[in-house]
Design a protein around this motif. Structure first.
Motif, PDB file in Angstrom:
ATOM      1  N   GLY A   1       0.789  -1.226   0.000  1.00  0.00           N
ATOM      2  CA  GLY A   1       0.000   0.000   0.000  1.00  0.00           C
ATOM      3  C   GLY A   1       0.818   1.270   0.000  1.00  0.00           C
ATOM      4  O   GLY A   1       0.260   2.373   0.012  1.00  0.00           O
ATOM      5  N   GLU A   2       2.150   1.153  -0.011  1.00  0.00           N
ATOM      6  CA  GLU A   2       2.998   2.335  -0.025  1.00  0.00           C
ATOM      7  C   GLU A   2       2.996   2.974  -1.412  1.00  0.00           C
ATOM      8  O   GLU A   2       2.822   2.306  -2.424  1.00  0.00           O
ATOM      9  CB  GLU A   2       4.426   1.972   0.386  1.00  0.00           C
ATOM     10  N   VAL A   3       3.200   4.286  -1.474  1.00  0.00           N
ATOM     11  CA  VAL A   3       3.238   5.006  -2.751  1.00  0.00           C
ATOM     12  C   VAL A   3       4.632   4.875  -3.358  1.00  0.00           C
ATOM     13  O   VAL A   3       5.626   5.313  -2.774  1.00  0.00           O
ATOM     14  CB  VAL A   3       2.869   6.494  -2.558  1.00  0.00           C
ATOM     15  N   LEU A   4       4.683   4.282  -4.556  1.00  0.00           N
ATOM     16  CA  LEU A   4       5.963   4.120  -5.250  1.00  0.00           C
ATOM     17  C   LEU A   4       6.268   5.295  -6.164  1.00  0.00           C
ATOM     18  O   LEU A   4       7.424   5.578  -6.474  1.00  0.00           O
ATOM     19  CB  LEU A   4       5.944   2.830  -6.080  1.00  0.00           C
ATOM     20  N   GLY A   5       5.240   5.968  -6.611  1.00  0.00           N
ATOM     21  CA  GLY A   5       5.412   7.101  -7.519  1.00  0.00           C
ATOM     22  C   GLY A   5       4.058   7.618  -7.960  1.00  0.00           C
ATOM     23  O   GLY A   5       3.016   7.046  -7.642  1.00  0.00           O
ATOM     24  N   SER A   6       4.068   8.731  -8.691  1.00  0.00           N
ATOM     25  CA  SER A   6       2.818   9.346  -9.133  1.00  0.00           C
ATOM     26  C   SER A   6       2.912   9.743 -10.603  1.00  0.00           C
ATOM     27  O   SER A   6       4.002   9.976 -11.141  1.00  0.00           O
ATOM     28  CB  SER A   6       2.485  10.585  -8.297  1.00  0.00           C
ATOM     29  N   VAL A   7       1.746   9.820 -11.243  1.00  0.00           N
ATOM     30  CA  VAL A   7       1.646  10.236 -12.643  1.00  0.00           C
ATOM     31  C   VAL A   7       0.590  11.324 -12.736  1.00  0.00           C
ATOM     32  O   VAL A   7      -0.559  11.116 -12.348  1.00  0.00           O
ATOM     33  CB  VAL A   7       1.237   9.060 -13.559  1.00  0.00           C
TER      34      VAL A   7
ATOM     35  N   ALA B   1     -14.260  12.222 -20.803  1.00  0.00           N
ATOM     36  CA  ALA B   1     -15.045  11.137 -20.218  1.00  0.00           C
ATOM     37  C   ALA B   1     -14.756   9.831 -20.946  1.00  0.00           C
ATOM     38  O   ALA B   1     -14.364   9.812 -22.114  1.00  0.00           O
ATOM     39  CB  ALA B   1     -16.535  11.467 -20.316  1.00  0.00           C
ATOM     40  N   GLY B   2     -14.923   8.716 -20.224  1.00  0.00           N
ATOM     41  CA  GLY B   2     -14.732   7.404 -20.833  1.00  0.00           C
ATOM     42  C   GLY B   2     -13.454   6.723 -20.356  1.00  0.00           C
ATOM     43  O   GLY B   2     -12.823   7.135 -19.385  1.00  0.00           O
ATOM     44  N   MET B   3     -13.062   5.675 -21.078  1.00  0.00           N
ATOM     45  CA  MET B   3     -11.908   4.874 -20.683  1.00  0.00           C
ATOM     46  C   MET B   3     -10.594   5.582 -21.019  1.00  0.00           C
ATOM     47  O   MET B   3     -10.431   6.138 -22.106  1.00  0.00           O
ATOM     48  CB  MET B   3     -11.962   3.509 -21.380  1.00  0.00           C
ATOM     49  N   GLN B   4      -9.656   5.545 -20.052  1.00  0.00           N
ATOM     50  CA  GLN B   4      -8.349   6.181 -20.202  1.00  0.00           C
ATOM     51  C   GLN B   4      -7.251   5.167 -19.869  1.00  0.00           C
ATOM     52  O   GLN B   4      -7.468   4.242 -19.082  1.00  0.00           O
ATOM     53  CB  GLN B   4      -8.221   7.399 -19.269  1.00  0.00           C
ATOM     54  N   HIS B   5      -6.068   5.361 -20.449  1.00  0.00           N
ATOM     55  CA  HIS B   5      -4.934   4.466 -20.196  1.00  0.00           C
ATOM     56  C   HIS B   5      -3.702   5.300 -19.827  1.00  0.00           C
ATOM     57  O   HIS B   5      -3.579   6.466 -20.224  1.00  0.00           O
ATOM     58  CB  HIS B   5      -4.625   3.617 -21.439  1.00  0.00           C
ATOM     59  N   PHE B   6      -2.795   4.696 -19.076  1.00  0.00           N
ATOM     60  CA  PHE B   6      -1.557   5.391 -18.727  1.00  0.00           C
ATOM     61  C   PHE B   6      -0.434   4.377 -18.503  1.00  0.00           C
ATOM     62  O   PHE B   6      -0.681   3.181 -18.299  1.00  0.00           O
ATOM     63  CB  PHE B   6      -1.735   6.243 -17.458  1.00  0.00           C
ATOM     64  N   GLU B   7       0.783   4.871 -18.552  1.00  0.00           N
ATOM     65  CA  GLU B   7       1.971   4.052 -18.281  1.00  0.00           C
ATOM     66  C   GLU B   7       2.909   4.835 -17.378  1.00  0.00           C
ATOM     67  O   GLU B   7       2.955   6.077 -17.427  1.00  0.00           O
ATOM     68  CB  GLU B   7       2.680   3.681 -19.586  1.00  0.00           C
ATOM     69  N   TRP B   8       3.668   4.098 -16.554  1.00  0.00           N
ATOM     70  CA  TRP B   8       4.609   4.723 -15.626  1.00  0.00           C
ATOM     71  C   TRP B   8       5.896   3.900 -15.588  1.00  0.00           C
ATOM     72  O   TRP B   8       5.888   2.752 -15.164  1.00  0.00           O
ATOM     73  CB  TRP B   8       3.998   4.806 -14.235  1.00  0.00           C
ATOM     74  N   PRO B   9       7.025   4.486 -16.046  1.00  0.00           N
ATOM     75  CA  PRO B   9       8.305   3.755 -16.030  1.00  0.00           C
ATOM     76  C   PRO B   9       8.731   3.435 -14.597  1.00  0.00           C
ATOM     77  O   PRO B   9       8.714   4.312 -13.727  1.00  0.00           O
ATOM     78  CB  PRO B   9       9.277   4.729 -16.704  1.00  0.00           C
TER      79      PRO B   9
END
Length: 218
Positions: A135-141, A148-156
């Motif tokens: 549950g710890e925060v590793l990083g943020s985007v 509105a609607g479906m969205q996608h994201f990526e985080w290195p």
């Protein structure tokens, strides 16, 4: 001893009695059994009160109805089997592809955490917190404004161990008011199979989902 005309319940009871399972569901076998019983009835009918044409026509119509229902059941069962086979063939084409379903887990591929979510309306700001297994925060985007609607994201991930990546926390707002986003899980399909008569898709994380639970293909 004279026999009275057959009624529907007698025909059904006769067709359901004795024989193998195949005979019980075989329309031809049902007709043969009916004809034997029908001939026995004709042979033993009261000569002073013989069966009239209307009675004979009614009984022949009854056996035709019973036979037709049995043939219809066989046809429906055959179509159901073909449908399940077609589902299996179609699902096999999903092996190796990513799908989106309801959930909060993040997928990891080639050092990148991947996630999806759905917004009920357009927003001014979206921030994703990538959480670890504990549950710890590793990083943020910060994704900025989104529609509105479906969205996608990526985080290195950088130097972060992929095994530590767990889920995500979404914060979205519009005109200063919080907007509730629906988290969605992305995962790669590794195999397909049938469990309890239903088609199941197994993801790379070991979980299983049904085709009905899939919201999008990537």
């Amino acid at each position: 001893m004279f026999m009275t005309p057959l009624n529907r319940s007698q025909i059904d009871a006769y067709n359901a009695s004795g024989g193998t399972q195949a005979q019980a569901t075989d329309p031809q076998a049902a007709q043969d059994r009916f004809l034997k019983l029908f001939l026995a009835q004709l042979s033993n009918q009261d000569p002073l009160n013989p069966m009239d044409n209307a009675q004979m026509t009614t009984q022949m119509a009854q056996i035709n109805t019973v036979t037709g229902i049995q043939q219809l059941n066989q046809t429906v069962n055959s179509l159901a089997e073909q449908f399940h086979m077609a589902q299996g063939v179609q699902a096999a084409a999903l092996v190796g592809r990513q799908v989106v379903a309801q959930g909060n887990a993040l997928a990891v591929s080639n050092g990148v955490a991947q996630g999806s979510f759905s917004l009920p309306q357009a927003v001014d700001q979206v921030r994703i917190d990538v959480l670890g297994r504990a549950g710890e925060v590793l990083g943020s985007v910060d994704l900025g404004a989104r529609g509105a609607g479906m969205q996608h994201f990526e985080w290195p991930l950088g130097s972060i161990d992929p095994a530590r990546v767990g889920s995500m926390q979404i914060q979205a707002s519009s005109a200063g008011q919080a907007v509730t986003a629906l988290p969605l899980a992305r995962q790669r399909i590794d195999s397909v199979g049938v469990v309890d008569g239903a088609l199941r898709l197994r993801g790379a994380d070991g979980s299983t989902i049904t085709q009905q639970q899939i919201l999008a293909f990537l």
